[in-house]
Design a protein around this motif. Structure first.
Motif, PDB file in Angstrom:
ATOM      1  N   ARG A   1     -10.815 -54.455 -43.638  1.00 22.98           N
ATOM      2  CA  ARG A   1     -12.071 -53.940 -44.512  1.00 22.98           C
ATOM      3  C   ARG A   1     -13.698 -55.174 -44.204  1.00 22.98           C
ATOM      4  NH1 ARG A   1     -11.868 -49.372 -45.153  1.00 22.98           N
ATOM      5  NH2 ARG A   1     -10.174 -47.824 -45.884  1.00 22.98           N
ATOM      6  N   THR A   2     -12.595 -56.598 -44.536  1.00 23.98           N
ATOM      7  CA  THR A   2     -14.111 -57.587 -44.453  1.00 23.98           C
ATOM      8  C   THR A   2     -14.702 -57.435 -43.191  1.00 23.98           C
ATOM      9  OG1 THR A   2     -11.650 -58.718 -45.382  1.00 23.98           O
ATOM     10  CG2 THR A   2     -14.004 -60.231 -44.531  1.00 23.98           C
ATOM     11  N   LEU A   3     -13.742 -57.253 -41.861  1.00 21.32           N
ATOM     12  CA  LEU A   3     -14.878 -57.241 -40.566  1.00 21.32           C
ATOM     13  C   LEU A   3     -15.896 -56.883 -40.587  1.00 21.32           C
ATOM     14  CD1 LEU A   3     -14.685 -58.293 -37.961  1.00 21.32           C
ATOM     15  CD2 LEU A   3     -13.107 -57.020 -37.117  1.00 21.32           C
TER      16      LEU A   3
ATOM     17  N   LEU B   1     -12.604 -63.699 -34.406  1.00 23.34           N
ATOM     18  CA  LEU B   1     -12.052 -63.814 -35.854  1.00 23.34           C
ATOM     19  C   LEU B   1     -10.806 -63.638 -36.537  1.00 23.34           C
ATOM     20  CD1 LEU B   1     -13.331 -64.720 -38.521  1.00 23.34           C
ATOM     21  CD2 LEU B   1     -14.383 -62.721 -39.147  1.00 23.34           C
ATOM     22  N   LEU B   2     -10.958 -61.742 -35.760  1.00 19.65           N
ATOM     23  CA  LEU B   2      -9.090 -61.714 -36.444  1.00 19.65           C
ATOM     24  C   LEU B   2      -8.068 -62.088 -34.981  1.00 19.65           C
ATOM     25  CD1 LEU B   2      -9.639 -57.707 -35.650  1.00 19.65           C
ATOM     26  CD2 LEU B   2      -9.319 -59.331 -37.917  1.00 19.65           C
TER      27      LEU B   2
ATOM     28  N   THR C   1     -14.039 -47.096 -36.330  1.00 16.93           N
ATOM     29  CA  THR C   1     -14.859 -47.786 -35.346  1.00 16.93           C
ATOM     30  C   THR C   1     -14.500 -48.827 -35.223  1.00 16.93           C
ATOM     31  OG1 THR C   1     -16.648 -46.562 -35.340  1.00 16.93           O
ATOM     32  CG2 THR C   1     -17.133 -48.464 -34.458  1.00 16.93           C
ATOM     33  N   THR C   2     -14.494 -49.708 -36.701  1.00 19.21           N
ATOM     34  CA  THR C   2     -13.753 -51.474 -36.137  1.00 19.21           C
ATOM     35  C   THR C   2     -12.350 -51.191 -36.054  1.00 19.21           C
ATOM     36  OG1 THR C   2     -14.827 -51.629 -37.756  1.00 19.21           O
ATOM     37  CG2 THR C   2     -13.677 -52.712 -38.046  1.00 19.21           C
ATOM     38  N   SER C   3     -11.763 -50.624 -35.922  1.00 21.05           N
ATOM     39  CA  SER C   3     -10.123 -50.825 -35.375  1.00 21.05           C
ATOM     40  C   SER C   3     -10.243 -50.564 -34.056  1.00 21.05           C
ATOM     41  CB  SER C   3      -9.232 -49.388 -36.079  1.00 21.05           C
ATOM     42  OG  SER C   3     -10.228 -47.853 -35.138  1.00 21.05           O
ATOM     43  N   MET C   4     -11.646 -50.376 -33.391  1.00 18.39           N
ATOM     44  CA  MET C   4     -11.062 -51.286 -32.288  1.00 18.39           C
ATOM     45  C   MET C   4     -11.114 -52.142 -31.718  1.00 18.39           C
ATOM     46  SD  MET C   4     -15.065 -50.967 -30.372  1.00 18.39           S
ATOM     47  CE  MET C   4     -14.558 -52.593 -29.187  1.00 18.39           C
TER      48      MET C   4
ATOM     49  N   GLY D   1     -21.329 -54.518 -40.832  1.00 17.88           N
ATOM     50  CA  GLY D   1     -21.805 -53.206 -40.909  1.00 17.88           C
ATOM     51  C   GLY D   1     -21.227 -51.823 -40.347  1.00 17.88           C
ATOM     52  N   HIS D   2     -20.085 -51.646 -39.850  1.00 17.54           N
ATOM     53  CA  HIS D   2     -20.220 -49.943 -39.580  1.00 17.54           C
ATOM     54  C   HIS D   2     -19.308 -49.916 -40.667  1.00 17.54           C
ATOM     55  CE1 HIS D   2     -17.592 -51.804 -35.888  1.00 17.54           C
ATOM     56  NE2 HIS D   2     -19.152 -52.096 -35.741  1.00 17.54           N
ATOM     57  N   GLU D   3     -20.077 -48.321 -40.790  1.00 19.20           N
ATOM     58  CA  GLU D   3     -19.795 -47.492 -41.660  1.00 19.20           C
ATOM     59  C   GLU D   3     -18.451 -46.858 -41.388  1.00 19.20           C
ATOM     60  OE1 GLU D   3     -22.086 -43.801 -41.801  1.00 19.20           O
ATOM     61  OE2 GLU D   3     -24.448 -45.482 -41.617  1.00 19.20           O
ATOM     62  N   SER D   4     -17.711 -46.396 -40.326  1.00 15.17           N
ATOM     63  CA  SER D   4     -16.571 -45.876 -40.558  1.00 15.17           C
ATOM     64  C   SER D   4     -15.045 -47.331 -40.301  1.00 15.17           C
ATOM     65  CB  SER D   4     -16.803 -44.939 -39.057  1.00 15.17           C
ATOM     66  OG  SER D   4     -15.665 -44.845 -39.139  1.00 15.17           O
ATOM     67  N   LEU D   5     -14.100 -47.544 -40.261  1.00 19.59           N
ATOM     68  CA  LEU D   5     -13.207 -48.309 -40.692  1.00 19.59           C
ATOM     69  C   LEU D   5     -13.299 -48.070 -39.143  1.00 19.59           C
ATOM     70  CD1 LEU D   5     -11.787 -49.972 -41.193  1.00 19.59           C
ATOM     71  CD2 LEU D   5      -9.699 -49.340 -42.475  1.00 19.59           C
TER      72      LEU D   5
END
Length: 116
Positions: free
Chosen positions: A80-82, A69-70, A93-96, A87-91
């Motif tokens: 932030r959309t991802l 997707l990215l 976590t998503t930054s990986m 459903g991640h609480e922390s950004l």
């Protein structure tokens, strides 16, 4: 490919089931599909596709979804959309999923060298 199938599925749901607060997927008994049921469906689908079910997991599917997707929509999908989709609480976590591929690194280095 997948969107028409989801739309077809959605069209067969009762109107009350399409409310945003209701689950999207139901099991064969009309109950909310739980993680165990989803895992079973996923593994059965792999077998039907001729793929080794022990080599793939829902975690792999989730990670692949986020990465592609990215990669394919850099200008349209922000972190932030991802984060919300996963459903991640922390950004953090998503930054990986923002790892930079080799070609991007090479272009960055070359652009610096050309300016000198």
């Amino acid at each position: 490919m997948v969107i028409p199938l989801i739309n077809q599925y959605k069209n067969q749901l009762l109107e009350a089931q399409t409310h945003y607060s209701e689950p999207m997927f139901y099991n064969k008994n009309g109950e909310k599909l739980n993680p165990r049921g989803l895992h079973k469906i996923f593994k059965e689908s792999l077998v039907r596709a001729g793929l080794p079910s022990h080599r793939f997991s829902l975690h792999h599917l989730r990670h692949t979804f986020a990465t592609l997707l990215l990669q394919e929509n850099k200008d349209k999908v922000d972190l932030r959309t991802l984060q919300e989709l996963l459903g991640h609480e922390s950004l953090a976590t998503t930054s990986m999923y923002t790892h930079i591929d080799f070609e991007q690194k090479k272009k960055a280095i070359n652009s610096f060298l050309v300016k000198k």
